[in-house]
Design a protein around this motif. Structure first.
Motif, PDB file in Angstrom:
ATOM      1  N   HIS A   3      -7.265   9.220   1.622  1.00 35.64           N
ATOM      2  CA  HIS A   3      -6.587   8.246   1.269  1.00 35.64           C
ATOM      3  C   HIS A   3      -5.891   7.964   2.475  1.00 35.64           C
ATOM      4  CE1 HIS A   3      -3.659   5.467  -0.286  1.00 35.64           C
ATOM      5  NE2 HIS A   3      -2.696   5.452  -0.380  1.00 35.64           N
ATOM      6  N   GLU A   4      -5.220   8.931   2.868  1.00 38.48           N
ATOM      7  CA  GLU A   4      -4.524   8.611   3.792  1.00 38.48           C
ATOM      8  C   GLU A   4      -4.821   8.403   5.301  1.00 38.48           C
ATOM      9  OE1 GLU A   4      -1.095   9.178   5.710  1.00 38.48           O
ATOM     10  OE2 GLU A   4      -1.009   9.467   3.013  1.00 38.48           O
ATOM     11  N   LYS A   5      -6.560   9.095   5.819  1.00 40.56           N
ATOM     12  CA  LYS A   5      -7.726   8.403   6.280  1.00 40.56           C
ATOM     13  C   LYS A   5      -7.403   6.267   5.933  1.00 40.56           C
ATOM     14  CE  LYS A   5     -10.438  12.076   7.781  1.00 40.56           C
ATOM     15  NZ  LYS A   5     -11.513  12.652   7.728  1.00 40.56           N
TER      16      LYS A   5
ATOM     17  N   GLU B 156       3.717   9.463  12.270  1.00 36.95           N
ATOM     18  CA  GLU B 156       3.599   9.802  11.093  1.00 36.95           C
ATOM     19  C   GLU B 156       2.046   9.868  10.951  1.00 36.95           C
ATOM     20  OE1 GLU B 156       5.882  10.692   9.749  1.00 36.95           O
ATOM     21  OE2 GLU B 156       5.494  10.710   7.647  1.00 36.95           O
ATOM     22  N   GLN B 157       0.945   9.524  10.667  1.00 38.94           N
ATOM     23  CA  GLN B 157      -0.203   9.475  10.355  1.00 38.94           C
ATOM     24  C   GLN B 157      -1.014  10.403  10.951  1.00 38.94           C
ATOM     25  OE1 GLN B 157       0.362   7.370   7.155  1.00 38.94           O
ATOM     26  NE2 GLN B 157      -1.774   7.409   7.187  1.00 38.94           N
ATOM     27  N   VAL B 158      -0.233  11.225  12.359  1.00 37.55           N
ATOM     28  CA  VAL B 158      -1.423  12.018  12.977  1.00 37.55           C
ATOM     29  C   VAL B 158      -1.189  13.412  11.805  1.00 37.55           C
ATOM     30  CG1 VAL B 158      -0.864  13.714  14.913  1.00 37.55           C
ATOM     31  CG2 VAL B 158      -1.791  10.885  14.918  1.00 37.55           C
ATOM     32  N   GLU B 159       0.544  13.662  11.461  1.00 36.06           N
ATOM     33  CA  GLU B 159       1.213  14.303  11.390  1.00 36.06           C
ATOM     34  C   GLU B 159       0.701  14.443   9.632  1.00 36.06           C
ATOM     35  OE1 GLU B 159       5.473  13.856  11.797  1.00 36.06           O
ATOM     36  OE2 GLU B 159       4.832  13.933  14.759  1.00 36.06           O
ATOM     37  N   GLU B 160       0.385  13.562   8.917  1.00 35.39           N
ATOM     38  CA  GLU B 160       0.421  13.678   7.867  1.00 35.39           C
ATOM     39  C   GLU B 160      -1.508  14.318   7.489  1.00 35.39           C
ATOM     40  OE1 GLU B 160       1.322  10.767   5.180  1.00 35.39           O
ATOM     41  OE2 GLU B 160       3.011  10.558   5.462  1.00 35.39           O
ATOM     42  N   GLU B 161      -2.019  13.347   8.085  1.00 32.23           N
ATOM     43  CA  GLU B 161      -2.972  13.598   8.339  1.00 32.23           C
ATOM     44  C   GLU B 161      -3.848  15.410   8.778  1.00 32.23           C
ATOM     45  OE1 GLU B 161      -6.920  11.945   9.834  1.00 32.23           O
ATOM     46  OE2 GLU B 161      -5.709   9.716   9.226  1.00 32.23           O
TER      47      GLU B 161
ATOM     48  N   GLU C 270       8.649  10.174   0.708  1.00 33.52           N
ATOM     49  CA  GLU C 270       7.896   9.834   1.875  1.00 33.52           C
ATOM     50  C   GLU C 270       6.969   8.738   2.206  1.00 33.52           C
ATOM     51  OE1 GLU C 270       6.206  12.631   4.325  1.00 33.52           O
ATOM     52  OE2 GLU C 270       7.734  13.752   4.800  1.00 33.52           O
ATOM     53  N   GLU C 271       6.609   7.775   0.563  1.00 32.02           N
ATOM     54  CA  GLU C 271       5.614   6.679   0.950  1.00 32.02           C
ATOM     55  C   GLU C 271       7.158   5.763   1.211  1.00 32.02           C
ATOM     56  OE1 GLU C 271       3.216   7.026   2.089  1.00 32.02           O
ATOM     57  OE2 GLU C 271       2.392   8.722   2.168  1.00 32.02           O
ATOM     58  N   LEU C 272       8.388   6.405   0.031  1.00 30.12           N
ATOM     59  CA  LEU C 272       8.649   5.333  -0.213  1.00 30.12           C
ATOM     60  C   LEU C 272       9.669   5.108   1.440  1.00 30.12           C
ATOM     61  CD1 LEU C 272      10.678   6.057  -4.018  1.00 30.12           C
ATOM     62  CD2 LEU C 272       8.203   4.698  -3.244  1.00 30.12           C
TER      63      LEU C 272
ATOM     64  N   LYS D 230       0.392  -1.082   0.174  1.00 28.05           N
ATOM     65  CA  LYS D 230      -0.367   0.346   0.230  1.00 28.05           C
ATOM     66  C   LYS D 230       0.915   1.379   0.009  1.00 28.05           C
ATOM     67  CE  LYS D 230      -3.780  -1.757   2.495  1.00 28.05           C
ATOM     68  NZ  LYS D 230      -4.801  -1.942   3.778  1.00 28.05           N
ATOM     69  N   GLU D 231       1.846   1.170   0.873  1.00 27.33           N
ATOM     70  CA  GLU D 231       2.733   1.899   0.904  1.00 27.33           C
ATOM     71  C   GLU D 231       3.613   2.432  -1.062  1.00 27.33           C
ATOM     72  OE1 GLU D 231       3.464   3.686   3.097  1.00 27.33           O
ATOM     73  OE2 GLU D 231       3.190   3.382   4.840  1.00 27.33           O
ATOM     74  N   ILE D 232       3.581   1.300  -1.790  1.00 25.38           N
ATOM     75  CA  ILE D 232       3.953   1.791  -2.857  1.00 25.38           C
ATOM     76  C   ILE D 232       3.137   2.314  -3.617  1.00 25.38           C
ATOM     77  CG2 ILE D 232       4.851   0.650  -5.190  1.00 25.38           C
ATOM     78  CD1 ILE D 232       6.757   0.247  -2.429  1.00 25.38           C
TER      79      ILE D 232
HETATM   80 FE1  FEO Z   1       2.741   5.848   4.188  1.00 22.02          FE
HETATM   81 FE2  FEO Z   1       1.197   8.673   4.094  1.00 22.02          FE
HETATM   82  O1  FEO Z   1       1.084   7.029   4.677  1.00 22.02           O
END
Ligand code: FEO
Length: 167
Positions: free
Chosen positions: A93-95, A126-131, A49-51, A16-18
């Protein structure tokens, strides 16, 4: 030693990250095509970042005697309706990614796999920050509306974004 179930779930997350990296690179391409180089840069860094997330999972799974299995990655969308559309899709998507991470955390707790639980805490933060960062940009874009000058100011701001490698 990691359980087969945990290994399989981490593999799904890795793939999923890829996919996420491809999705954000597709958005980068959309913005390059519209000559909005700052937004393009934002999504290029997002893709990188996803990679990095995938790499962390790759290394961890091998550290605990698991194995990464590459899967077929679906093509991301290549057409977007607007700048706001990209950020709304990013937030949605991030959710979904957050849900996936929470599922992994729950599985780790259920199994008493404290090593994987500890490993996953980085992703929870990381997910808290990304959202939060996507929500903030979405809010700005809604305030900007049709104001082209303000859009270009934000574009210039996003041009400064660089990849931060966090441990
Ligand atoms: Fe890998 Fe944007 O979460």
């Amino acid at each position: 030693m990691i359980s087969k179930k945990m290994e399989q779930m981490l593999n799904e997350q890795y793939n999923k990250e890829i996919f996420s990296a491809h999705l954000y690179l597709s958005m980068c391409s959309y913005f390059l095509d519209r000559d909005l180089d700052g937004f393009a840069n934002y999504f290029k860094v997002q893709s990188q970042e996803e990679l990095m997330h995938a790499e962390k999972q790759f290394v961890y799974l091998h550290d605990v005697d698991g194995k990464i299995t590459m899967q077929q990655i679906d093509a991301p969308p290549s057409e977007f309706h607007s700048t706001i559309d990209c950020f709304e899709r990013t937030l949605a998507h991030e959710k979904e990614v957050t849900k996936g991470i929470y599922g992994l955390v729950k599985q780790a707790l259920d199994e008493g796999d404290f090593a994987t639980h500890t490993f996953l805490q980085w992703f929870v933060t990381e997910q808290v920050e990304e959202e939060a960062s996507v929500k903030a940009l979405l809010m700005k874009l809604k305030m900007i509306g049709d104001n082209t000058s303000a859009l270009y100011l934000l574009n210039d701001e996003l041009l400064k974004r660089t990849l931060t490698v966090s441990e």
